[in-house]
Design a protein around this motif. Structure first.
Motif, mmCIF file in Angstrom:
data_model
loop_
_atom_site.group_PDB
_atom_site.id
_atom_site.type_symbol
_atom_site.label_atom_id
_atom_site.label_comp_id
_atom_site.label_asym_id
_atom_site.label_seq_id
_atom_site.Cartn_x
_atom_site.Cartn_y
_atom_site.Cartn_z
ATOM 1 N N VAL A 527 0.844 -1.187 0.000
ATOM 2 C CA VAL A 527 0.000 0.000 0.000
ATOM 3 C C VAL A 527 0.885 1.245 0.000
ATOM 4 C CG1 VAL A 527 -1.816 1.242 1.217
ATOM 5 C CG2 VAL A 527 -1.801 -1.252 1.214
ATOM 6 N N LYS A 528 0.612 2.158 -0.937
ATOM 7 C CA LYS A 528 1.409 3.381 -1.033
ATOM 8 C C LYS A 528 0.952 4.445 -0.057
ATOM 9 C CE LYS A 528 2.368 2.637 -5.979
ATOM 10 N NZ LYS A 528 2.205 3.182 -7.333
ATOM 11 N N ASP A 529 -0.348 4.512 0.226
ATOM 12 C CA ASP A 529 -0.920 5.519 1.134
ATOM 13 C C ASP A 529 -1.646 4.792 2.267
ATOM 14 O OD1 ASP A 529 -1.964 7.660 2.405
ATOM 15 O OD2 ASP A 529 -3.186 8.385 0.731
ATOM 16 N N SER A 530 -1.136 4.927 3.507
ATOM 17 C CA SER A 530 -1.721 4.180 4.630
ATOM 18 C C SER A 530 -3.148 4.627 4.939
ATOM 19 C CB SER A 530 -0.850 4.358 5.876
ATOM 20 O OG SER A 530 -0.769 5.720 6.219
ATOM 21 N N SER A 531 -3.521 5.861 4.571
ATOM 22 C CA SER A 531 -4.883 6.330 4.865
ATOM 23 C C SER A 531 -5.926 5.631 3.989
ATOM 24 C CB SER A 531 -4.955 7.846 4.663
ATOM 25 O OG SER A 531 -4.710 8.171 3.301
ATOM 26 N N ALA A 532 -5.472 4.983 2.921
ATOM 27 C CA ALA A 532 -6.410 4.337 1.993
ATOM 28 C C ALA A 532 -6.548 2.842 2.274
ATOM 29 C CB ALA A 532 -5.952 4.553 0.556
ATOM 30 N N MET A 533 -6.017 2.349 3.412
ATOM 31 C CA MET A 533 -6.052 0.907 3.675
ATOM 32 C C MET A 533 -7.481 0.397 3.806
ATOM 33 S SD MET A 533 -2.879 0.254 6.252
ATOM 34 C CE MET A 533 -1.175 0.389 5.703
ATOM 35 N N ALA A 534 -8.327 1.128 4.552
ATOM 36 C CA ALA A 534 -9.715 0.693 4.744
ATOM 37 C C ALA A 534 -10.460 0.670 3.399
ATOM 38 C CB ALA A 534 -10.430 1.614 5.722
ATOM 39 N N ALA A 535 -10.238 1.708 2.576
ATOM 40 C CA ALA A 535 -10.911 1.775 1.277
ATOM 41 C C ALA A 535 -10.464 0.633 0.363
ATOM 42 C CB ALA A 535 -10.606 3.123 0.615
ATOM 43 N N LEU A 536 -9.173 0.305 0.399
ATOM 44 C CA LEU A 536 -8.668 -0.774 -0.455
ATOM 45 C C LEU A 536 -9.225 -2.118 -0.020
ATOM 46 C CD1 LEU A 536 -4.963 0.375 -0.870
ATOM 47 C CD2 LEU A 536 -6.711 0.306 -2.643
ATOM 48 N N GLU A 537 -9.333 -2.327 1.308
ATOM 49 C CA GLU A 537 -9.902 -3.588 1.802
ATOM 50 C C GLU A 537 -11.353 -3.741 1.355
ATOM 51 O OE1 GLU A 537 -9.627 -4.838 5.794
ATOM 52 O OE2 GLU A 537 -7.491 -4.418 5.965
ATOM 53 N N VAL A 538 -12.131 -2.630 1.433
ATOM 54 C CA VAL A 538 -13.545 -2.687 1.046
ATOM 55 C C VAL A 538 -13.672 -2.899 -0.460
ATOM 56 C CG1 VAL A 538 -15.680 -1.348 0.949
ATOM 57 C CG2 VAL A 538 -14.309 -1.343 3.017
#
Length: 1059
Positions: A527-538
């Motif tokens: 993951v390049k941006d840690s703030s997008a982890m939840a969005a990527l999982e969904v």
């Protein structure tokens, strides 16, 4: 190698440092007169060579080798031999580069013994090895052949000659080493036996136990994966059931509330009818009472009269209770006053006692004063100066004269001692001057030793090494090892938590190429941006757990023969059809909401190029939007209409479907994988630093050894200096200086004593004069003092009479106090009798109160009885009327109907509450399931669908829950027994076991190899020696044999041939 020079100091007859130079390389002879020390030189050589039989050097023990056995102030013997080592072919082993070798041996009285080679401390075994390597064994019985033993050597038999040659050839060194190695082998064998026993009894059983525990751990770990799958299935089923109940409960509540409204209307109608019937009954009852009014009135009057009488009796009862309360208060006051009187009696008794003591004290003081005056009078009559003196003035004068004589005698003795000490002081000072040269020599030696010590200190300080540097590095090394172990534990914990992303399989075919299986999607991305982890999982959902392979054939082989432990979805790279957003749509989205507000999910992850098609399939069709407004624009714009996910995990579909809500724990999976990678990176960094520290330790080892060597030398020289300092302090010069100092102190003390005795003499003389004067004054004033004392005695007698009068007055006062005490006691007894009478009155009042209470109770019962009769008459009048009765029956029927209606309404209310509670519980359950299990929000679209892990139709939820409970019980039981760190412990124990076995085999092979090498070297040395001896015998005996006409090898020589 041959002797070049010998230095002796304190050895036998050589008290001072003596050098013996000029030795010949081949032959030397020592000549001299008897007692000149010839044998002592030979003894010194044997002493340095390490002789053990001291009888050959004419000594019984080592202490006898010291000059005069240490009795002459010399406490150590030192012998140094300088060997010429210029011939490298005959040099000792390890000393080929030294042109000279200095071997020193030193013994100290008390048993200390040390060797030095070239000025460095050496062990006795090291010195013996040096000499043995050049065939010098002083303990060989034929090394020193004393007088009378020549003939014995000549008459030796061949085995004895062979033994002598072996000793001369230097094979003794190899035999000694062989014996030492054999002893070491025995010791090591016992150690090996202990190790074998330890292996059989402890290590191997422990290793087997750890192996079993590792198998249990693997079983437990696999069970956890299956347990997690079953838990997810049961949680998904609970979620679906709770959601279904919640949705169906809303319509049921509306239906029940409508029914309750109808029941409320019926209730109001029945209440109106009951109220009308109650009004009719009241009218009929009034008419009936008018007919029966006389009887009811009589009973009413009787009830009123009883009520009045009851009120009067209650007032009488209250009055008696008040009287009783007052009497009780009076009794308490009397008790308090009695206590006060008792205290007063005690105070009077104390006053009587004080009065008695005061009178006795007055009489005692007067009597003591009378006795003092009487004593002083008797002393003056006896010739004393005062009553406190034990002797009369004449006896005191005699004692003073005796003291003067004693002081005069002591003065004469002290003056004689001062004269004698002065003469002795002069004599000792003269002796001190004669010993000055010896003291200077000792001082010079002491300074030399101090310079040597200072030299070692300077060398130690010049080393680029600080004390404690090695320990600091070792401590840092231990800290790094501890940090690495902690990080490894964290990695192990994270790996256990991420067990569900581990893809384990068996090779489906022989020689299977495992590089064809790329792995689980979630482990292939970064993951390049840690703030997008939840969005990527969904956005990825269940696809994160799909397995990527190269071709569909590989996937088919895995599914059929891979022995997979859970259901998986496989993505073949060459077969998968990626779904990506069209570039036109992408440009339109960025133009609409901005580049930073809408990014493709694929652009937020990193991956290898060969995985591009799989990543486009997982992430290619979804946007990740920064805000909800941007997500709305992207989802519903006509030109774009693409599915997207916000950073919080809310899903916006172009069809209008919105999914969102609680997302606690969103992105945990990717975050844990990120933490795992970070921990592994930290481990690599710490291991690199650990390697640097270990390199520094390795570089610092030589300096550390040099530092420790110099430190040991410093301690040795410091100790040597302190010993020499102690010996220097005991020499004759210092002893004389100490004696002179003591004599001077004695003179000083004697002079002070003379002054003190002179002062004491003068004091006694003045005391004699004073006593003589006192005697004269006593004779003159004796009569006057006697008369004065007679007057004082008379005055004291009159005071005694006055004290007797005062004592009598005190006795009268005591009688008055006694009388007052008796009066108080009488008053106390009177109050106690009053108290007794009050208690009697209180008892009688209590009886009266109880009687009044009984009377009031009787009146109450009569009143209640009449009231009940009155009520029964009124009831009978109502029952007599049939009309009233029918109305009452109709009213009762309506009441029953009303009760039934109320019960029905209550039941419906309970049903409404129950349904609302179920709806609320199901809603809370749904929220809690989403909150507790973050994966529910991302995977709920798969719940109940066929072909997924949540297919409720093909898999019975009840049986699955039973399997879950059974597996949980097994895992719980196994988890209590399983050792979580057993894998690391087993690997460590196995490594230690292998190292131990390797060391054991290495030790055994080295010792056996050493024995073989020693035997081989012994044979070679002995062979060379025998060849040399044979040549010498031939040269010696061949001319002799030829002159007698016999040219053959002598018999003895034949026996010495090597076979």
């Amino acid at each position: 190698m041959y002797i070049k020079e010998i230095c002796l100091e304190g050895f036998k007859s050589y008290a001072s440092r003596t050098l013996v130079p000029g030795f010949d390389p081949f032959f030397n002879s020592i000549t001299g007169l008897n007692g000149s020390g010839k044998s002592n030189i030979l003894g010194s050589i044997c002493f340095v060579l390490g002789i053990t039989n001291l009888q050959q050097v004419r000594a019984a023990n080592l202490q006898e080798l010291v000059y005069k056995q240490g009795q002459a102030g010399i406490t150590k013997a030192t012998v140094s031999i300088i060997f010429d080592n210029s011939d490298r072919s005959r040099s000792p082993l390890g000393y080929e580069e030294h042109s000279e070798i200095t071997v020193t041996r030193q013994i100290v009285v008390g048993g200390r013994n040390k060797y030095l080679i070239n000025g460095k401390l050496a062990q006795p075994s090291q010195v013996q090895n040096l000499f043995h390597s050049v065939q010098l064994n002083v303990n060989n019985p034929y090394f020193v052949i004393m007088q009378g033993r020549i003939t014995k050597v000549l008459n030796m038999k061949p085995p004895e000659i062979l033994s002598m040659l072996e000793e001369a050839s230097g094979t003794r060194m190899y035999e000694t080493k062989t014996e030492f190695v054999l002893k070491t082998l025995d010791k090591k064998q016992s150690k090996v036996d202990e190790i074998n026993k330890l292996l059989d009894e402890e290590i191997l059983p422990a290793l087997e136990k750890l192996r079993k525990e590792r198998m249990q751990y693997v079983q437990w770990s696999n069970g956890n994966v299956e347990l997690d799958r079953l838990k997810r299935f049961c949680v998904a089923y609970d979620y679906v059931e709770a959601k279904r109940i919640r949705d169906s409960a809303v319509g049921e509540v509306q239906r029940l509330k409508a029914k309750i409204t109808e029941i409320d209307n019926d209730t109001e109608r029945v209440k109106v009818e009951i109220q009308d019937m109650e009004t009719n009954i009241s009218k009929l009852t009034a008419e009936q009472e008018a007919n029966l009014g006389g009887e009811v009135k009589a009973l009413s009057d009787e009830v009123d009269s009883l009520s009045k009488k009851l009120v009067q009796e209650v007032s009488v009862l209250n009055s008696k209770e008040d009287t009783l309360k007052g009497e009780k208060e009076n009794a308490e006051k009397i008790i308090h006053y009695i206590e006060v009187l008792k205290q007063s009696i005690e105070e009077k008794a104390v006053a009587v006692q004080k009065s008695k003591e005061g009178a006795a004290d007055l009489k005692k003081r007067v009597e003591e004063s009378f006795k003092e005056h009487e004593k002083e009078y008797q002393a003056i009559v006896a010739g004393k100066n005062s009553g406190n003196e034990e002797k009369c003035l004449a006896d005191q004068l005699g004692d003073a004269k005796v003291a003067v004589g004693a002081a005069e005698t002591e003065l004469k003795q002290l003056r004689t001692k001062i004269s004698h000490c002065g003469k002795e002081l002069e004599e000792k000072r003269h002796q001190l001057m004669s010993k000055r040269d010896e003291a200077l020599e000792v001082e010079n030696e002491l300074n030399s030793r101090r310079k040597d010590l200072e030299k070692v200190k300077i060398e130690l300080e010049s080393l680029p090494h600080k004390e404690g540097q090695m320990e600091t590095l070792q401590k840092d090394c231990a800290i790094k090892l501890d940090l690495i172990q902690k990080l490894k534990d964290t990695v192990q914990d994270l790996s256990a938590q991420l067990a569900n992303v581990q893809f384990t399989y068996c090779d489906p075919v022989k020689n299977f190429d495992r590089s064809k299986v790329k792995g689980v999607v979630v482990k292939l991305i970064k993951v390049k941006d840690s703030s997008a982890m939840a969005a990527l999982e969904v956005s990825a959902g269940g696809k994160l757990f799909n397995v990527v392979v190269d071709t569909e054939n590989t996937g088919k082989q895995l599914l059929q023969n891979g022995d997979l432990r859970r259901r998986v979805t496989i993505i073949p790279l060459k077969k998968i059809q990626p779904s990506t957003v069209h570039p036109r749509v992408h440009q339109a989205a960025m133009k609409l909401v901005g580049k930073e507000n809408a990014k493709l999910a694929l652009s937020l992850v990193g991956y290898d190029e060969e995985l591009e098609s799989a990543m486009e399939y997982v992430f290619g069709a979804t946007f990740v939007c920064k805000t909800t407004d941007a997500a709305t624009e992207v989802a519903f714009n006509r030109e774009i209409r693409a599915p997207n996910v916000t950073l919080e995990g809310d899903i916006f579909q172009p069809s209008g479907l919105l999914t969102g809500g609680s997302h606690r724990g969103g992105g945990d999976l990717l975050r844990q994988l990120h933490d795992l990678a970070e921990c592994e990176s930290k481990i690599a960094g710490h291991q690199k630093r650990l390697s640097e520290i270990e390199m520094k330790i390795a570089d610092l080892q030589p300096l550390q050894k040099r530092f420790m060597h110099l430190k040991a030398q410093l301690e040795l020289k410091t100790h040597d200096l302190s010993l020499f300092q102690n010996r220097a302090n005991k020499n004759e010069h210092l002893k004389l200086a100490e004696m002179i100092k003591n004599i001077e102190q004695e003179l000083e003390v004697a002079n002070l004593a003379v002054k003190e005795k002179q002062t004491l003499y003068e004091k006694h003389v003045s005391a004699i004069l004073q006593l003589e004067k006192s005697i004269r004054d006593h004779e003159n004033n004796r009569e006057g003092r006697l008369k004065t004392l007679e007057r004082k005695i008379k005055a004291t007698k009159s005071q005694l009479l006055l004290a007797s009068k005062d004592l009598k007055e005190h006795e009268n006062e005591i009688e008055m106090l006694v009388m007052e005490r008796e009066a108080v006691k009488q008053e106390q007894s009177s109050l106690e009798s009053q108290l007794a009478s009050l208690r009697t009155q209180i008892y009688n009042l209590n009886l009266e109160v109880e009687e009044q209470l009984a009377k009031v109770d009787t009146l109450n019962k009569d009143h209640d009885q009449l009231q009940s009769e009155l009520d029964s008459i009124r009831l009978k009048s109502k029952e007599c009327d049939s009309q009233i009765s029918s109305i009452v029956k109709e009213q009762q029927k309506l009441q029953l109907k009303l009760s039934d209606i109320k019960l029905e309404r209550k039941r419906l209310d309970n049903e409404v509450k129950q349904t609302e509670r179920e709806q609320k519980d199901c809603s809370m359950k749904v929220d809690k399931l989403i909150e507790k299990h973050a994966w529910v929000a991302t995977e709920r679209q798969f719940f109940g669908k066929g072909g997924t892990d949540y297919d409720f139709a093909s898999c019975d939820p009840l049986k699955t829950r039973e399997e879950l409970d059974k597996l949980q019980a097994e895992q719980s039981s196994l988890g209590k027994r399983v050792n979580k760190k057993v894998v690391a412990m087993f690997e460590k124990a196995e490594d230690e076991y292998n190292n131990l076995m390797s060391k054991k085999n290495t030790v055994e092979s080295k010792i056996k190899k050493t024995l073989e090498e020693l035997d081989e070297k012994k044979k070679e040395t002995l062979k060379v020696t025998l060849v040399k001896v044979n040549k010498l015998w031939v040269h010696l005996f061949y001319p002799f044999a030829r002159s007698h006409g016999k040219a053959r090898t002598p018999r003895r020589l034949q026996l010495l041939r090597w076979s």
